[in-house]
Design a protein around this motif. Structure first.
Motif, PDB file in Angstrom:
ATOM      1  N   GLY B 123      21.150  18.372   9.572  1.00  0.00           N
ATOM      2  CA  GLY B 123      20.801  19.459  10.497  1.00  0.00           C
ATOM      3  C   GLY B 123      20.491  20.575   9.215  1.00  0.00           C
ATOM      4  N   VAL B 124      21.800  21.564   8.526  1.00  0.00           N
ATOM      5  CA  VAL B 124      21.651  22.032   7.408  1.00  0.00           C
ATOM      6  C   VAL B 124      20.440  21.828   6.698  1.00  0.00           C
ATOM      7  CG1 VAL B 124      22.941  23.433   5.766  1.00  0.00           C
ATOM      8  CG2 VAL B 124      24.534  22.037   7.600  1.00  0.00           C
ATOM      9  N   ILE B 125      19.909  20.948   6.287  1.00  0.00           N
ATOM     10  CA  ILE B 125      18.885  21.268   5.946  1.00  0.00           C
ATOM     11  C   ILE B 125      17.006  21.840   6.229  1.00  0.00           C
ATOM     12  CG2 ILE B 125      17.082  19.673   4.482  1.00  0.00           C
ATOM     13  CD1 ILE B 125      18.739  18.168   2.842  1.00  0.00           C
ATOM     14  N   ALA B 126      17.125  20.811   7.881  1.00  0.00           N
ATOM     15  CA  ALA B 126      16.276  20.885   8.643  1.00  0.00           C
ATOM     16  C   ALA B 126      16.361  22.697   8.961  1.00  0.00           C
ATOM     17  CB  ALA B 126      16.800  20.734   9.907  1.00  0.00           C
ATOM     18  N   ALA B 127      17.150  23.448   8.752  1.00  0.00           N
ATOM     19  CA  ALA B 127      17.727  24.655  10.006  1.00  0.00           C
ATOM     20  C   ALA B 127      17.428  25.382   8.874  1.00  0.00           C
ATOM     21  CB  ALA B 127      19.057  24.753  10.389  1.00  0.00           C
ATOM     22  N   SER B 128      17.462  25.389   7.823  1.00  0.00           N
ATOM     23  CA  SER B 128      17.133  26.416   7.180  1.00  0.00           C
ATOM     24  C   SER B 128      16.310  26.464   6.356  1.00  0.00           C
ATOM     25  CB  SER B 128      18.076  26.354   5.457  1.00  0.00           C
ATOM     26  OG  SER B 128      19.268  24.887   5.005  1.00  0.00           O
ATOM     27  N   ASN B 129      15.153  25.194   6.458  1.00  0.00           N
ATOM     28  CA  ASN B 129      13.668  25.294   6.538  1.00  0.00           C
ATOM     29  C   ASN B 129      12.832  25.278   7.834  1.00  0.00           C
ATOM     30  OD1 ASN B 129      13.411  24.034   3.552  1.00  0.00           O
ATOM     31  ND2 ASN B 129      14.568  23.248   4.311  1.00  0.00           N
ATOM     32  N   HIS B 130      13.512  25.963   8.761  1.00  0.00           N
ATOM     33  CA  HIS B 130      13.169  25.962  10.332  1.00  0.00           C
ATOM     34  C   HIS B 130      11.818  25.971  10.095  1.00  0.00           C
ATOM     35  CE1 HIS B 130      13.396  26.531  14.645  1.00  0.00           C
ATOM     36  NE2 HIS B 130      13.071  27.500  14.126  1.00  0.00           N
ATOM     37  N   ARG B 131      10.817  25.224  10.977  1.00  0.00           N
ATOM     38  CA  ARG B 131       9.472  25.620  11.251  1.00  0.00           C
ATOM     39  C   ARG B 131       8.637  25.825  10.035  1.00  0.00           C
ATOM     40  NH1 ARG B 131       7.927  29.766  15.861  1.00  0.00           N
ATOM     41  NH2 ARG B 131       9.796  29.224  17.222  1.00  0.00           N
ATOM     42  N   LYS B 132       9.265  24.348   8.557  1.00  0.00           N
ATOM     43  CA  LYS B 132       8.389  24.155   7.554  1.00  0.00           C
ATOM     44  C   LYS B 132       8.530  22.629   8.057  1.00  0.00           C
ATOM     45  CE  LYS B 132      10.243  27.490   4.622  1.00  0.00           C
ATOM     46  NZ  LYS B 132      11.140  28.413   4.129  1.00  0.00           N
ATOM     47  N   TRP B 133       7.792  22.344   7.132  1.00  0.00           N
ATOM     48  CA  TRP B 133       6.874  20.477   7.510  1.00  0.00           C
ATOM     49  C   TRP B 133       8.640  19.853   7.238  1.00  0.00           C
ATOM     50  CZ3 TRP B 133       8.305  16.558   4.108  1.00  0.00           C
ATOM     51  CH2 TRP B 133       8.830  16.880   2.625  1.00  0.00           C
ATOM     52  N   ILE B 134       9.340  19.857   6.824  1.00  0.00           N
ATOM     53  CA  ILE B 134      10.516  19.611   6.250  1.00  0.00           C
ATOM     54  C   ILE B 134      11.340  19.467   7.230  1.00  0.00           C
ATOM     55  CG2 ILE B 134      12.204  21.545   4.697  1.00  0.00           C
ATOM     56  CD1 ILE B 134      13.520  18.921   3.194  1.00  0.00           C
TER      57      ILE B 134
END
Lengths: 279, 327
Positions: B123-134
């Motif tokens: 969840g942290v990885i997703a949030a820190s790359n908000h709106r990127k492909w990851i």
């Protein structure tokens, strides 16, 4: 319908909607177009998929057509999902509305009651209810409804709490309108969008619950369902992977489509809550 | 510990006991609402033909007495941990459940820690790359796992890791007949634990990852995070020291509330992997139509959830002074 138009601009939700419409069509018309009974022995048992062009998905442990099972199973999944959600709404909405509108000890009592239902492990409760009242479409639907209403009650209560002191509600009260009228005509229409969103996600959860109950052997013995197919194939997984594989894919696609539509509705109806605003 | 905290904990304890009391009453009436002779319903398919066993049940539960007396007998038995006998195993229901409980605690505990840790990380990885492909990839994966039936995921894990690849054992908790002791036994159980804990954990990983992502994005908009960024703090430090610390609380709260769901998942996972816990016991009780045992498992699993919620409540109120004690 502006909701539909908004939904159609969201590609992901649109994809979910198309899949869902297809599944509904299969559920309604499938058994008329695909006439092979899912209970009838049509070939040798354990026929692998793709070997016989008439039986693309192979046969099960008793030589029954797997594809026929998938087609006939769509109906029960969607029906149980839809009706149990409707019953859950019929319990949760009045309860939450009463608690939120009147507040005080009524609210306190109703929320304590809801809390007990939320604490109890819901799947275990559903198992117990269906087992004791004998597995049938009715007991399954009721059991799923009984374990799914608490979140609805909490949601509706929250909405009513937030709206009950709005100016238009106070105006209606000064007008001398009855509580029943204020609840049904003034406040309830303004809480519909979050309820619709939650309902669409609840249908998905209900389908998962139904399949899990059937998997454990608690399905209606008269009706072919996806969960039952997987449960019956569980012990022969080493010999025949396709018997559990295809019904599981069918469940996952159905649930996924419903979740996508639910999220799309959420974005279309509650733009503020969807988390997609911001810079 | 202040007197206020003690009152709070006592209040929670009473509330938990009240919930258990209501469940006991529910169980009591459920057996009597079922069609047919309650003794036969309790005995299930196997025991119903045995008149001696039925008579034993009638005497123990006072089934020929008035209803209020039956309720009294039922509750006072329950308080003494007496839930009757099972027909098949000829063992007290309570002892049988306690026999199986450690296996379930091991499985659900492992799955819980695994899914919370992994879910928060993802969840942290997703949030820190908000709106990127990851972020999109993680969201799609979480959606798919969220939609997949748990029992099917378990079966597919058996098929892939046990049947095709032959890496891990698919059934049971220990290798039958190996009689390992000491460290070897620990390794053996750990190998058997991998698949069930992974399948049970993955579903909840998806749930927690989604919650963490939303919570992180929302907390990221708070003023104190902007301040931290403005004073030139490194992004990693802002994420972990400021955002995550505050975003975690709602996630852990919701995770605690999901304890009941974990039990439901354990029934399915244990059934597929023949894991000898109370979930598998519930399936066996269903299969043998032993409803007294079924209700016993239901009651004890509810008690576990109540206990778990109580413990998390207490930990919270000790850890986070902001939590309102009056609630």
């Amino acid at each position: 319908m502006s909701i539909l138009r908004k939904l159609s601009t969201n590609k992901v939700a649109l994809f979910g909607l198309i899949v869902l419409v297809f599944l509904v069509l299969v559920a309604i018309f499938g058994p008329y177009l695909y006439e092979t009974s899912p209970w009838k022995m049509v070939n040798r048992p354990f026929l692998p998929p793709m070997e016989n062009t008439d039986l693309m998905l192979g046969t099960d442990t008793m030589g029954r057509d797997v594809l026929a099972g998938l087609v006939y199973g769509a109906r029960i999944s969607l029906l149980v999902g839809l009706i149990s959600t409707m019953i859950a709404l019929l319990i949760g909405v009045p309860l939450g509305a009463t608690a939120g509108y009147f507040g005080g000890w009524i609210d306190e009592a109703l929320m304590r009651f809801t809390e007990i239902f939320q604490t109890v492990p819901s799947f275990a409760l559903a198992i117990v209810i269906v087992a004791i009242f004998e597995p049938s479409v009715y007991s399954i639907t009721i059991a799923i409804a009984l374990v799914s209403w608490p979140p609805v009650a909490r949601l509706v209560r929250g909405e009513f709490l937030a709206l009950r002191n709005q100016e238009y509600v106070l105006a209606a009260r000064l007008n001398g309108q009855t509580n029943r009228n204020i609840i049904l005509r003034e406040i309830l229409p303004n809480t519909l969008s979050p309820i619709i969103v939650m309902a669409s996600l609840m249908v998905a959860t209900a389908i998962l619950l139904e399949s899990a109950l059937s998997f454990l052997g608690l399905g209606d013995p008269e009706i072919m369902s996806w969960g039952y197919m997987i449960g019956a194939a569980r012990t022969v997984i080493r010999q025949a992977w396709w018997l559990s594989f295809f019904p599981g894919v069918a469940i996952a696609i159905t649930v996924l489509a419903l979740n996508l539509v639910g999220e799309g509705l959420n974005e279309a109806l509650n733009p503020k809550l969807s988390g997609k605003r911001e810079s | 510990m202040s007197i206020q905290t003690l009152f709070y904990i006592a209040g929670r304890l009473i509330k938990g006991l009240l919930v258990l009391f209501v469940i006991a009453i529910f169980n009591f009436f459920l057996i009597r609402a079922a069609p047919g002779d309650p003794a036969k319903v309790m005995a299930g398919e196997a025991g119903a033909a045995d008149e001696v066993f039925l008579q034993q049940l009638r005497e123990q539960f006072g089934l020929d007495q008035p209803l209020y007396y039956q309720l009294w007998v039922y509750i006072s038995n329950l308080v003494q941990f007496d839930m009757g006998q099972t027909y098949r195993q000829q063992m007290p229901v309570f002892d049988l459940i306690m026999d199986r409980l450690p296996a379930t605690l091991l499985l659900t505990g492992t799955a819980f820690v695994l899914s919370l840790g992994l879910g928060v990380l993802v969840g942290v990885i997703a949030a820190s790359n908000h709106r990127k492909w990851i972020d999109s990839a993680i969201s799609v994966a979480a959606l798919v796992f969220y939609a997949t039936p748990l029992f099917w995921l378990a079966l597919m894990a058996v098929l892939l890791f046990s049947v095709f690849l032959g890496w891990l054992p698919a059934f049971g908790m220990e290798t039958v007949g190996a009689n390992y002791t000491g460290w070897d036994r620990v390794v053996d159980i750990a190998e058997h634990l991998v698949l069930p804990a992974m399948t049970l954990g993955l579903f909840f990983t998806a749930v927690y990852a989604r919650m963490t992502r939303t919570s992180m994005i929302e907390t990221g908009r708070a003023d104190f995070v902007k301040t931290a960024k403005a004073k030139g703090m490194s992004p990693a430090r802002v994420t972990f020291r400021h955002t995550l610390r505050n975003a975690l609380l709602p996630v852990v709260t919701l995770a605690g509330l999901q304890a009941g769901q974990m039990i439901g998942g354990a029934v399915l996972t244990e059934t597929v992997f023949a894991w000898p816990g109370i979930g598998r016991l519930m399936f066996e009780a269903l299969f043998q139509r032993d409803y007294n045992l079924l209700l016993g498992v239901f009651f004890i699993s509810s008690a576990m959830v109540v206990l778990f919620n109580l413990v998390t409540d207490i930990i919270y109120c000790l850890v986070d002074p902001r939590i309102e004690l009056t609630k």
